[in-house]
Scaffold this active site. Structure first.
Site, PDB file in Angstrom:
ATOM      1  N   SER A   1      44.792 -32.678   9.586  1.00  0.00           N
ATOM      2  CA  SER A   1      45.841 -31.691   9.861  1.00  0.00           C
ATOM      3  C   SER A   1      47.147 -32.414  10.176  1.00  0.00           C
ATOM      4  O   SER A   1      47.628 -33.190   9.351  1.00  0.00           O
ATOM      5  CB  SER A   1      45.377 -30.788  11.015  1.00  0.00           C
ATOM      6  OG  SER A   1      46.285 -29.754  11.242  1.00  0.00           O
TER       7      SER A   1
ATOM      8  N   ASP B   1      39.769 -27.411  14.372  1.00  0.00           N
ATOM      9  CA  ASP B   1      39.088 -27.088  13.117  1.00  0.00           C
ATOM     10  C   ASP B   1      38.300 -28.315  12.654  1.00  0.00           C
ATOM     11  O   ASP B   1      38.767 -29.445  12.793  1.00  0.00           O
ATOM     12  CB  ASP B   1      40.151 -26.694  12.070  1.00  0.00           C
ATOM     13  CG  ASP B   1      39.526 -26.129  10.803  1.00  0.00           C
ATOM     14  OD1 ASP B   1      38.366 -25.681  10.845  1.00  0.00           O
ATOM     15  OD2 ASP B   1      40.219 -26.131   9.763  1.00  0.00           O
TER      16      ASP B   1
ATOM     17  N   HIS C   1      45.482 -29.097   6.348  1.00  0.00           N
ATOM     18  CA  HIS C   1      46.148 -27.847   6.744  1.00  0.00           C
ATOM     19  C   HIS C   1      47.561 -27.848   6.171  1.00  0.00           C
ATOM     20  O   HIS C   1      48.334 -28.765   6.388  1.00  0.00           O
ATOM     21  CB  HIS C   1      46.218 -27.744   8.273  1.00  0.00           C
ATOM     22  CG  HIS C   1      44.879 -27.509   8.889  1.00  0.00           C
ATOM     23  ND1 HIS C   1      44.608 -27.789  10.200  1.00  0.00           N
ATOM     24  CD2 HIS C   1      43.737 -27.007   8.374  1.00  0.00           C
ATOM     25  CE1 HIS C   1      43.345 -27.477  10.466  1.00  0.00           C
ATOM     26  NE2 HIS C   1      42.799 -27.010   9.367  1.00  0.00           N
TER      27      HIS C   1
END
Lengths: 273, 190
Positions: B12, B132, B39
């Site tokens: 991310s 996540d 992401h």
């Protein structure tokens, strides 16, 4: 047998019951998505194992609704991918103007955001009264929301941006009134929309459509089902009719590729040869 | 039979930089496919893939539905879509709601890949500012796959690797610049 093998088996049994008891066949859906959704439903029902849903699906008819509702939750917007609607306005609509009556099929319309987007576009192009939009989904709950045309007010900012980028000719807020936390879309938009249940897995083609819109539905199907559904669209479209798919979808990889030509590749607009 | 058949990577905040170090360190004849969730926002262009492809010996592409996974190729989840693996090494996309506020979500990729490859999967968590991927890595390890996490001290944003280590544990915790050679060795050895 390992736990994850048991889970696969539980999912198979669950989907078999849904099919045998209620006629909904999900066997040709992409497995990973459907598994996530059933797992989520399991957790929401307060259970650990999918098998805990078996008596519910067998003996609680309301539970089917809950399952189907979970099966059609996707992220959608009005004028989603605004450039598609811009192309529609600039290139497809002029080609449709020659017809005295324009038939449009929104297949898998879910909660209807794109159907109203289309109605607004047609209204601005002066074609709404000459059009008939068939908005279909297999899920009655989604269709009810679509029919009501009432959406959370908080989404309107994003939708307004999309509308402007899509070449909107008016002010987006002209099309709805505010009721509490909701935007209630104008009834005049739906006078030529027919909302009706249709299941792409097993139902038949519609006749003489000039435009079929089916965005981000095929990605949930395996290739066999994708081919069947593209066949339905081909059989539903009139000569030189248009087909609009989702950003990641294509007629390629199916035996029907020869029946369609690419009209606009980035916007995923295809046309019957 | 090969020990490992695929690698999944989740990354991310700080991800472009991390991938610009990791992916170019993989050799051209890398024997397994690599799937990545970074992401990112939904966008129409594939500059990111083109940039990484230009730096790398392996081929870097935007993942498309119905793609059949090939060794030596890197498939990146497009913004605005979850990426999943189906049986038969086929890729699928969905626009289901975000998971961990993320679309694409690392958990979604990792959990679907774990179902398909089980103990023949390597999961890698890199820099990021949310959690996540932790549940996904936990599932990979529970099914016998290998968990690799970037040493949080070498991460731009340490939250994601820290979360993965605390939720899923890890078989190897490595500094970013060693992960590429580690994966190359372990894949060559299989």
């Amino acid at each position: 047998m390992k736990d994850h093998e048991k889970e696969e088996l539980e999912l198979d049994v669950f989907l078999t019951l849904v099919h045998k008891c209620y006629g909904y066949d999900f066997s040709q859906y992409a497995r990973a998505s459907i598994k996530r959704r059933v797992q989520k439903l399991t957790l929401l029902s307060g259970h650990k194992h999918i098998s805990a849903l078996l008596p519910k699906i067998l003996y609680e008819p309301d539970f089917l609704d809950e399952f189907l509702r979970g099966m059609s939750v996707t992220v959608t917007e009005m004028f989603r991918d605004p450039w598609v609607f811009k192309m529609l306005r600039e290139k497809v609509i002029p080609a449709l103007r020659i017809f005295p009556k324009i038939n449009i099929w929104h297949a898998g319309c879910a909660t209807g955001e794109e159907v109203y987007s289309m109605a607004i576009l047609l209204q601005e192009e002066g074609l709404l009264e000459y059009s008939r939009i068939y908005a279909t989904d297999f899920n009655d709950h989604s269709l009810r929301i679509a029919h009501n045309g009432i959406y959370p007010l908080e989404n309107m900012k994003k939708y307004t941006q999309n509308y402007i980028q899509a070449g909107g000719k008016s002010s987006f807020s002209d099309y709805y009134r505010v009721g509490g936390e909701f935007a209630i879309f104008d009834n005049s938009l739906k006078k030529n929309i027919v909302f009706t249940n249709h299941n792409l897995v097993e139902d038949q083609a519609f006749g003489e459509m000039n435009l079929v819109v089916c965005r981000n539905v095929l990605i949930y199907f395996n290739q066999t089902l994708q081919s069947r559904v593209l066949g339905l669209f081909r059989d539903s479209l009139s000569t030189r009719g248009f087909l609009i798919l989702g950003e990641k979808e294509t007629t390629r990889f199916s035996k029907l590729d020869d029946d369609f030509e690419v009209f606009s590749s980035r916007e995923k607009i295809f046309r019957m040869k | 039979m090969a020990r490992y058949e695929a690698i999944v990577i989740g990354v991310s905040a700080g991800g472009l930089q991390a991938l610009s170090i990791l992916i170019p360190s993989l050799p051209e004849n890398f024997a397994v496919p690599v799937l990545i969730v970074l992401h990112r926002k939904a966008e129409r262009d594939s500059f990111l893939e083109e940039h990484l492809d230009g730096l790398s010996q392996v081929k870097v592409r935007v993942a498309k539905p119905n793609d059949i996974l090939e060794p030596g190729k890197v498939y990146m989840a497009p913004g605005g879509y979850h990426l999943m693996v189906e049986r038969g090494n086929i890729l699928a996309l969905s626009i289901d709601p975000p998971v961990c506020f993320s679309l694409p979500s690392i958990d979604v990729l990792f959990e679907s890949a774990a179902d398909v490859y089980q103990e023949k999967l390597i999961g890698v968590i890199l820099t990021g500012a949310n959690s996540d991927g932790s549940d996904g890595l936990k599932k990979i390890r529970a099914l016998g796959g290998l968990g690799v996490v970037q040493d949080p001290e070498t991460a731009d944003a340490p939250t994601m690797p820290e979360s993965a280590i605390s939720v899923a544990g890890a078989d190897h915790i490595l500094p970013l610049d060693e992960i590429g050679s580690f994966l190359t060795e372990i894949i060559r050895g299989t």
